[in-house]
Enzyme design. Sequence first.
Site, PDB file in Angstrom:
ATOM      1  N   TYR A  68     -28.028 -35.011  24.941  1.00  0.00           N
ATOM      2  CA  TYR A  68     -27.817 -33.554  24.911  1.00  0.00           C
ATOM      3  C   TYR A  68     -27.573 -33.080  23.485  1.00  0.00           C
ATOM      4  O   TYR A  68     -27.018 -33.822  22.682  1.00  0.00           O
ATOM      5  CB  TYR A  68     -26.596 -33.202  25.776  1.00  0.00           C
ATOM      6  CG  TYR A  68     -26.154 -31.783  25.596  1.00  0.00           C
ATOM      7  CD1 TYR A  68     -26.820 -30.760  26.253  1.00  0.00           C
ATOM      8  CD2 TYR A  68     -25.101 -31.458  24.738  1.00  0.00           C
ATOM      9  CE1 TYR A  68     -26.451 -29.437  26.056  1.00  0.00           C
ATOM     10  CE2 TYR A  68     -24.725 -30.139  24.547  1.00  0.00           C
ATOM     11  CZ  TYR A  68     -25.399 -29.134  25.205  1.00  0.00           C
ATOM     12  OH  TYR A  68     -25.044 -27.827  25.004  1.00  0.00           O
ATOM     13  N   TRP A 112     -28.139 -29.495  20.447  1.00  0.00           N
ATOM     14  CA  TRP A 112     -28.816 -28.270  20.014  1.00  0.00           C
ATOM     15  C   TRP A 112     -30.065 -28.524  19.194  1.00  0.00           C
ATOM     16  O   TRP A 112     -30.722 -27.591  18.767  1.00  0.00           O
ATOM     17  CB  TRP A 112     -27.832 -27.365  19.282  1.00  0.00           C
ATOM     18  CG  TRP A 112     -27.353 -26.283  20.176  1.00  0.00           C
ATOM     19  CD1 TRP A 112     -26.533 -26.433  21.258  1.00  0.00           C
ATOM     20  CD2 TRP A 112     -27.678 -24.897  20.105  1.00  0.00           C
ATOM     21  NE1 TRP A 112     -26.329 -25.216  21.857  1.00  0.00           N
ATOM     22  CE2 TRP A 112     -27.015 -24.258  21.167  1.00  0.00           C
ATOM     23  CE3 TRP A 112     -28.456 -24.131  19.248  1.00  0.00           C
ATOM     24  CZ2 TRP A 112     -27.114 -22.884  21.408  1.00  0.00           C
ATOM     25  CZ3 TRP A 112     -28.549 -22.765  19.475  1.00  0.00           C
ATOM     26  CH2 TRP A 112     -27.891 -22.145  20.547  1.00  0.00           C
TER      27      TRP A 112
HETATM   28  P1  PGD Z   1     -25.277 -30.053  17.048  1.00  0.00           P
HETATM   29  O1  PGD Z   1     -24.441 -30.093  15.836  1.00  0.00           O
HETATM   30  O2  PGD Z   1     -26.137 -28.845  17.224  1.00  0.00           O
HETATM   31  O3  PGD Z   1     -24.252 -30.197  18.214  1.00  0.00           O
HETATM   32  O4  PGD Z   1     -23.146 -30.100  20.442  1.00  0.00           O
HETATM   33  P2  PGD Z   1     -24.521 -30.540  19.757  1.00  0.00           P
HETATM   34  O5  PGD Z   1     -24.624 -31.999  19.900  1.00  0.00           O
HETATM   35  O6  PGD Z   1     -25.604 -29.686  20.258  1.00  0.00           O
HETATM   36  O7  PGD Z   1     -26.160 -31.384  17.115  1.00  0.00           O
HETATM   37  C1  PGD Z   1     -27.501 -31.386  17.011  1.00  0.00           C
HETATM   38  C2  PGD Z   1     -27.966 -32.645  16.296  1.00  0.00           C
HETATM   39  O8  PGD Z   1     -29.371 -32.683  16.376  1.00  0.00           O
HETATM   40  C3  PGD Z   1     -27.621 -32.687  14.838  1.00  0.00           C
HETATM   41  O9  PGD Z   1     -27.086 -33.940  14.493  1.00  0.00           O
HETATM   42  C4  PGD Z   1     -28.957 -32.461  14.142  1.00  0.00           C
HETATM   43  O10 PGD Z   1     -29.055 -33.068  12.865  1.00  0.00           O
HETATM   44  C5  PGD Z   1     -29.926 -33.083  15.128  1.00  0.00           C
HETATM   45  N1  PGD Z   1     -31.291 -32.578  15.058  1.00  0.00           N
HETATM   46  C6  PGD Z   1     -31.668 -31.325  14.736  1.00  0.00           C
HETATM   47  N2  PGD Z   1     -33.009 -31.241  14.771  1.00  0.00           N
HETATM   48  C7  PGD Z   1     -33.495 -32.450  15.122  1.00  0.00           C
HETATM   49  C8  PGD Z   1     -34.818 -32.961  15.329  1.00  0.00           C
HETATM   50  O11 PGD Z   1     -35.811 -32.268  15.207  1.00  0.00           O
HETATM   51  N3  PGD Z   1     -34.953 -34.261  15.691  1.00  0.00           N
HETATM   52  C9  PGD Z   1     -33.882 -35.059  15.855  1.00  0.00           C
HETATM   53  N4  PGD Z   1     -34.115 -36.312  16.234  1.00  0.00           N
HETATM   54  N5  PGD Z   1     -32.609 -34.604  15.661  1.00  0.00           N
HETATM   55  C10 PGD Z   1     -32.415 -33.313  15.307  1.00  0.00           C
HETATM   56  C11 PGD Z   1     -22.816 -28.760  20.652  1.00  0.00           C
HETATM   57  C12 PGD Z   1     -21.877 -28.623  21.870  1.00  0.00           C
HETATM   58  O12 PGD Z   1     -20.543 -28.907  21.474  1.00  0.00           O
HETATM   59  C13 PGD Z   1     -21.955 -27.314  22.491  1.00  0.00           C
HETATM   60  S1  PGD Z   1     -23.496 -26.611  22.815  1.00  0.00           S
HETATM   61  C14 PGD Z   1     -20.845 -26.640  22.889  1.00  0.00           C
HETATM   62  S2  PGD Z   1     -20.949 -25.042  23.492  1.00  0.00           S
HETATM   63  C15 PGD Z   1     -19.530 -27.253  22.900  1.00  0.00           C
HETATM   64  N6  PGD Z   1     -18.585 -26.523  22.135  1.00  0.00           N
HETATM   65  C16 PGD Z   1     -17.380 -27.078  21.923  1.00  0.00           C
HETATM   66  C17 PGD Z   1     -16.179 -26.316  21.679  1.00  0.00           C
HETATM   67  O13 PGD Z   1     -16.199 -25.087  21.618  1.00  0.00           O
HETATM   68  N7  PGD Z   1     -15.026 -26.987  21.514  1.00  0.00           N
HETATM   69  C18 PGD Z   1     -14.957 -28.320  21.557  1.00  0.00           C
HETATM   70  N8  PGD Z   1     -13.773 -28.924  21.396  1.00  0.00           N
HETATM   71  N9  PGD Z   1     -16.061 -29.051  21.763  1.00  0.00           N
HETATM   72  C19 PGD Z   1     -17.249 -28.487  21.946  1.00  0.00           C
HETATM   73  N10 PGD Z   1     -18.354 -29.274  22.186  1.00  0.00           N
HETATM   74  C20 PGD Z   1     -19.635 -28.727  22.535  1.00  0.00           C
END
Ligand code: PGD
Length: 819
Positions: free
Chosen positions: A151, A153
């Site tokens: 999972y 973003w």
């Molecule tokens: P991102 O930092 O977006 O976080 O968690 P999520 O795991 O979605 O991670 C995306 C990763 O994908 C990054 O490491 C990025 O480098 C990589 N990436 C980007 N593009 C590509 C690509 O093209 N190929 C590959 N292979 N990798 C790629 C987010 C999640 O955290 C969410 S959605 C929510 S709403 C939650 N929010 C909270 C919160 O409010 N409070 C706490 N305590 N915890 C949360 N966790 C949740």
Amino acid sequence: MSGHHRTEISRRGVLKGATALGALGLLAPSAWVNPARAAIADGEVLTGSHWGAFYAKVEGGKWVDVRPWEGDPHPSHQLPGVMDSVMSPTRIQYPMVRRAFLEEGPGAKPETRGMNDFVRVTWDEALELVTGELKRVSDTYGPTGIFGGSYGWKSSGKLHNCQSLLRRMLNVGLNGAFVNSSGDYSTGASQIIMPHVMGTLEVYEQQTVWPVVVESTDLLVFWGADPVRTNQIGWTVADHDGYIGLEEFKKTGKKVICIDPWRSHTAKFFDAEWIPIRPHTDVAMMLGIAHTLYTEELHDADFLDEYTTGFDKFLPYLLGETDDTPKTAEWAAEICEVPAEKIKELARLFQSNRTMLSSGWSIQRQHHGEQSHWMLVTLASMLGQIGLPGGGFGLSYHYANGGAPSANSIVLPGISDGGAAVEGAAWLTEAGAASIPVSRVAEMILNPGKEFNFNGKTQTFPDVKMVYWVGGNPFAHHPSTQELIEGWKRLETVVVQDFQWTPTARMADIVLPATSAYERNDIENVGDYSARAIVAMKQVIEPMYEARNDFDIFADLAEKLGARDKFTEGKDEMAWIKGFYESAAEQAPARGIEVPGFDAFWEVGIVEFEIPEENKQFVRYSDFREDPLLEPLGTPSGLIEIYSKNIEKMGYDDCPPHPMWLEPIERLGNGSKFPFHLDTAHPNSRLHSQLCGTKLRDTYTVAGREPCLINPADAEARGIVDGDIVRVFNDRGAILAGAVVTDEIRPNVIRVSEGGWYSPAAGSEAGTLCEYGDVNMLTVGVGTSSLAQGNCGHTALVDVEKYTGEAGDPVVFTTPAEG
Ligand code: PGD
């Protein structure tokens, strides 16, 4: 860095809707331009991202500057970080393998995961290793040995959707023999409860549009929502049109109230009335308002009669007939620390004005989070304004610019996960083990065979031995990092594919360097709700180091599993992109619009669509209000369900059949030894954990750490001054952060944003002190309830103290040593 100033929308020099073809007719017929040539040519390349569309300036094959697209009414200040992410020291350069895994085999010395001891290997070696593990684990442990429900973003783009591509590879290469996941971390609780209550997901639906709110709403309430901060990003390419609505509303001078432990960006933007509620007590406050409405006969009995079901079953609870506790304003005040008089005043104010209750998702991302939005809907039903212009409730004004009027556009399809083609997949699903609610991942790994409830079903956790993660960062996003660390020790093999050396990549056995979205071609809609353009996400630069596209990595793995053709369907990158565009273009005649052919579109880089006048008048639920019989909701009764018979049948103690105040596992004022609630809301200068490894970090860190907002009274009592390193801790873990002493946060609450990269001290085993500021070291790992099993990322009580020990530079921002 040029131009992050605001651009007037009228300056848009881009093609619009039906005029697009005419304008394009003036162009010389375009020969196909080799994308690689376009990428290395000096000049500006238009592309798109979660942060918006922008021009990347290229000089000598290097990306040197970034400028927002002129059609963006409110560009994000994070764009320079987007550029830096491509060349930061945290870039993964080569395929790497954890030393003990390489030398001693799968599962060896799991405690060395996270210690940054990697050996560089060739792509051939890496892909052989991964294929070998996919086969070995699947042969040894059967169809549920591999977790592919990764999972996160990821990046925007309809083709390089790494999560769909991962599942596509597992579907075609292993005949679907893997464990998947459902739902998300954003709206885990709401997206399960809302279909029972409103008949839709509600959280990802168009809102009553901003022009209507500006015209008709008298009182705008942001209940745990901060759209000025969170609308910077979108799931597709952010349009930022919500900011036009926010600014127009501000100009009216009408009243805005923010109910939030923090004086948010939105509260400051509107100079709103700030009601600093105690976290996790919103349901109690809503009940206090509801009780006042009822006892002062301010509720709309006709609306409740005609459009809802079950108020009669809820009322005895509200009045205390079922539990000897009337939910009076005084009762609520004790719990939420908002004075009873204020609660009563709000009841009267909401009722006497056209009121829009706009809620964010933090109030459901907590223990018993299902109750929050259910109670909000109940309150809005008692006010009787649902379906009226500017009244009712909205659960998406803060997300991806909800409420921005929708264009008459065509919508792109994207790469499929290939599941439909899998023979025999049905038996997997029937076994009930093939998918888990996404935030149960650590619980699953730690508890194979354990039964769990989920939305009326009882399921069993599979025994997972291998995890393949792409496009997400669980060692930042998963509540209770410790549980994940423990779970990881049970795994034999972890593969992570990313372009950043995230904490998750560091916890892997095999690390594969992916390209960023700016080193490949793709295509995406602009505006999740407005869908007002389609942008060619053109490649900006050649892939850095040895990075490869996720599509190509998975195509190679599929080949090694004997299924390359099924994976690629014989198409390369540009053939897929063209196919998506042309398939969307087929919608155009039915919508009465013309769109350019693909080559012409690609040449110009963007096509925009008109927003019809009627879409600027959209009122959510107006049809239902007009005729509830002809336009029923998708609930069993066709009405708003204040009491749900389906939920009653499930018989869950932790999610009763009507909304209730249920004590969360932890909260302030409930006898805990920890005196602070930790607010872990989303960051202002990152997208979750994305860009944490970039220069942007220097613009917000305090003493090199994630900022920790603390009220002056609390800081003084602990001898903490602005700029100090503080240790935030509870029985689950500890992090270092940098103190920001401010009266913009209420007493007894501290705030550290989620998404800070987990960084154990150099050379130490994972699970010890985090030297940066990963809040999930401190949060609880339980699910919201048996109904939704959502994540509780906001549930954590902590203490904080001035830190006097050794504080090393967080190792997570360096490149791991290479053997
Ligand atoms: P991102 O930092 O977006 O976080 O968690 P999520 O795991 O979605 O991670 C995306 C990763 O994908 C990054 O490491 C990025 O480098 C990589 N990436 C980007 N593009 C590509 C690509 O093209 N190929 C590959 N292979 N990798 C790629 C987010 C999640 O955290 C969410 S959605 C929510 S709403 C939650 N929010 C909270 C919160 O409010 N409070 C706490 N305590 N915890 C949360 N966790 C949740």
